[in-house]
Design a protein around this motif. Structure first.
Motif, PDB file in Angstrom:
ATOM      1  N   VAL A  67      42.469  41.051  47.724  1.00  0.00           N
ATOM      2  CA  VAL A  67      41.252  40.451  45.996  1.00  0.00           C
ATOM      3  C   VAL A  67      41.196  39.133  46.887  1.00  0.00           C
ATOM      4  O   VAL A  67      40.016  38.031  46.312  1.00  0.00           O
ATOM      5  CB  VAL A  67      41.831  40.434  45.335  1.00  0.00           C
ATOM      6  N   LEU A  68      42.337  38.460  47.131  1.00  0.00           N
ATOM      7  CA  LEU A  68      42.939  36.785  47.392  1.00  0.00           C
ATOM      8  C   LEU A  68      41.808  36.112  48.289  1.00  0.00           C
ATOM      9  O   LEU A  68      41.137  35.514  48.354  1.00  0.00           O
ATOM     10  CB  LEU A  68      44.283  36.695  47.786  1.00  0.00           C
ATOM     11  N   GLU A  74      41.081  32.218  53.943  1.00  0.00           N
ATOM     12  CA  GLU A  74      42.381  32.927  54.744  1.00  0.00           C
ATOM     13  C   GLU A  74      43.851  32.446  53.881  1.00  0.00           C
ATOM     14  O   GLU A  74      43.832  31.237  52.924  1.00  0.00           O
ATOM     15  CB  GLU A  74      41.694  31.740  56.033  1.00  0.00           C
ATOM     16  N   ALA A  75      44.432  32.854  54.013  1.00  0.00           N
ATOM     17  CA  ALA A  75      45.914  32.979  53.689  1.00  0.00           C
ATOM     18  C   ALA A  75      46.533  32.100  53.991  1.00  0.00           C
ATOM     19  O   ALA A  75      47.050  31.258  52.722  1.00  0.00           O
ATOM     20  CB  ALA A  75      46.575  34.434  54.029  1.00  0.00           C
ATOM     21  N   TYR A 130      37.164  37.782  38.938  1.00  0.00           N
ATOM     22  CA  TYR A 130      36.903  38.910  38.725  1.00  0.00           C
ATOM     23  C   TYR A 130      36.013  39.949  39.397  1.00  0.00           C
ATOM     24  O   TYR A 130      36.702  40.846  39.779  1.00  0.00           O
ATOM     25  CB  TYR A 130      36.854  38.826  36.799  1.00  0.00           C
ATOM     26  N   ARG A 131      35.506  39.025  39.816  1.00  0.00           N
ATOM     27  CA  ARG A 131      34.257  40.338  40.756  1.00  0.00           C
ATOM     28  C   ARG A 131      34.847  40.565  41.598  1.00  0.00           C
ATOM     29  O   ARG A 131      34.724  41.945  42.665  1.00  0.00           O
ATOM     30  CB  ARG A 131      33.273  39.445  40.697  1.00  0.00           C
ATOM     31  N   THR A 137      38.255  46.410  44.019  1.00  0.00           N
ATOM     32  CA  THR A 137      39.218  48.175  43.825  1.00  0.00           C
ATOM     33  C   THR A 137      38.103  49.330  43.367  1.00  0.00           C
ATOM     34  O   THR A 137      39.005  50.176  42.797  1.00  0.00           O
ATOM     35  CB  THR A 137      40.118  48.144  42.247  1.00  0.00           C
ATOM     36  N   GLY A 138      36.596  48.608  43.178  1.00  0.00           N
ATOM     37  CA  GLY A 138      36.036  50.332  43.046  1.00  0.00           C
ATOM     38  C   GLY A 138      36.308  49.829  41.225  1.00  0.00           C
ATOM     39  O   GLY A 138      35.546  50.626  40.882  1.00  0.00           O
TER      40      GLY A 138
END
Length: 318
Positions: A67-68, A74-75, A130-131, A137-138
């Protein structure tokens, strides 16, 4: 709920009112995903030991790392981007006493947010988040237990998201005693804690008034008021009603023992520590306050909260 295919069920309420258990139960229905107190994500990303409800370090959790990445890139950029979002959040919605901003935020629900303002930038970032959650996650419905009425009000100014709202309220004497007990490290409280009780009672009143203002703005087809005492007495029926409100009818699986629910592993970013608890959980009203709340503290809570107490069906001498 109508409009876009991005749906959020937002849980309003005061701390120690059952929001974590409620949101986790709804979030484990098919098609639902509970994120816990999503508004706390940004400061938590700046802390190396913040944990997901699954027990993993938040940034190492497979769900949240995906998600992030989708939200922030990138991290290596996560902490800097999180600090930006946290700054927008503080400037646009405030960090404390957020109920003061509810009226001004609600005024934007029928007009566009000021371009390039902290509020607009925060709303854009939250929409992306949110998107990304829905895509990774579906989930058809995201359950956000952030509680704060300002964040709820802002959702109504975000046209890309269809939102329903549930405001959970608890007898203020139970809420205040639970807060005092938490401050005492979970031990029974002896003696009076007048200052803490009076402040918590004031927070209960203004917070619930702000939540009610959001519900009025949303309308009866998109919002509902729920009492904690009714929820713990009828958890399956409550969850089914909220699934209906969110636009995806479902029902909590039946339990062999009445009043017992099964808690699955969550991927929540914040909330009460019971978000880490899994397995069968017996739900019952926490009524320790009836015998433990000091008479001086009880009088303070009654004095501050009596107008709303009676509105919500709580008697002065239960």
């Amino acid at each position: 709920m109508t409009g876009t295919d991005l749906r959020v069920l937002y849980v309003l309420g005061i701390y120690h009112s059952g929001t974590t258990v409620l949101s986790n139960l709804v979030g484990q229905l098919d098609g639902f995903f509970c994120v816990g107190e999503l508004r706390t994500l940004w400061p938590k990303l700046t802390l190396p030991e913040s944990r997901c409800g699954c027990g993993e370090i938040l940034t190492a959790c497979p769900v949240w790392s995906a998600v992030l990445t989708a939200t922030l890139g990138e991290a290596e950029e996560w902490v800097a981007r999180a600090r930006e979002m946290w700054q927008y959040q503080r400037e646009g919605l405030h960090q404390y006493h957020t109920w003061l901003r509810v009226g001004s935020v609600l005024r934007h629900r029928r007009s566009e947010l000021p371009a390039d303002s902290p509020l607009a930038r925060y709303a854009e970032g939250m929409t992306r988040l949110y998107r990304a959650i829905a895509q990774e996650t579906g989930a058809e419905v995201i359950v956000d237990a952030s509680k704060e009425p300002t964040d709820a009000a802002l959702l109504m100014a975000m046209p890309q998201i269809s939102t329903a709202f549930v405001q959970i309220v608890r007898d203020p004497r139970g809420t205040v005693y639970s807060i005092l007990r938490n401050q005492a490290g979970g031990q029974p409280v002896t003696g009076s804690r007048f200052r803490q009780s009076a402040y918590a009672a004031l927070s209960w009143s203004v917070g619930n008034l702000a939540g009610a203002r959001v519900r009025r703005a949303a309308g009866t087809t998109r919002s509902v008021l729920l009492r904690y005492e009714d929820f713990v007495a009828q958890p399956r029926e409550t969850v089914a009603a909220l699934a209906e409100l969110a636009g995806r009818p479902a029902q909590l699986a039946a339990s062999a023992e009445p009043g017992t629910v099964t808690m699955n592993t969550t991927h929540t970013v914040g909330g009460n520590n019971n978000r880490f608890r899994t397995g069968p959980v017996k739900l019952h009203e926490d009524a320790e306050w009836r015998s433990r709340l000091h008479r001086i503290d009880r009088a303070a809570v009654n004095t501050v909260c009596v107008p709303l107490m009676t509105r919500y069906g709580y008697r002065l001498a239960p």
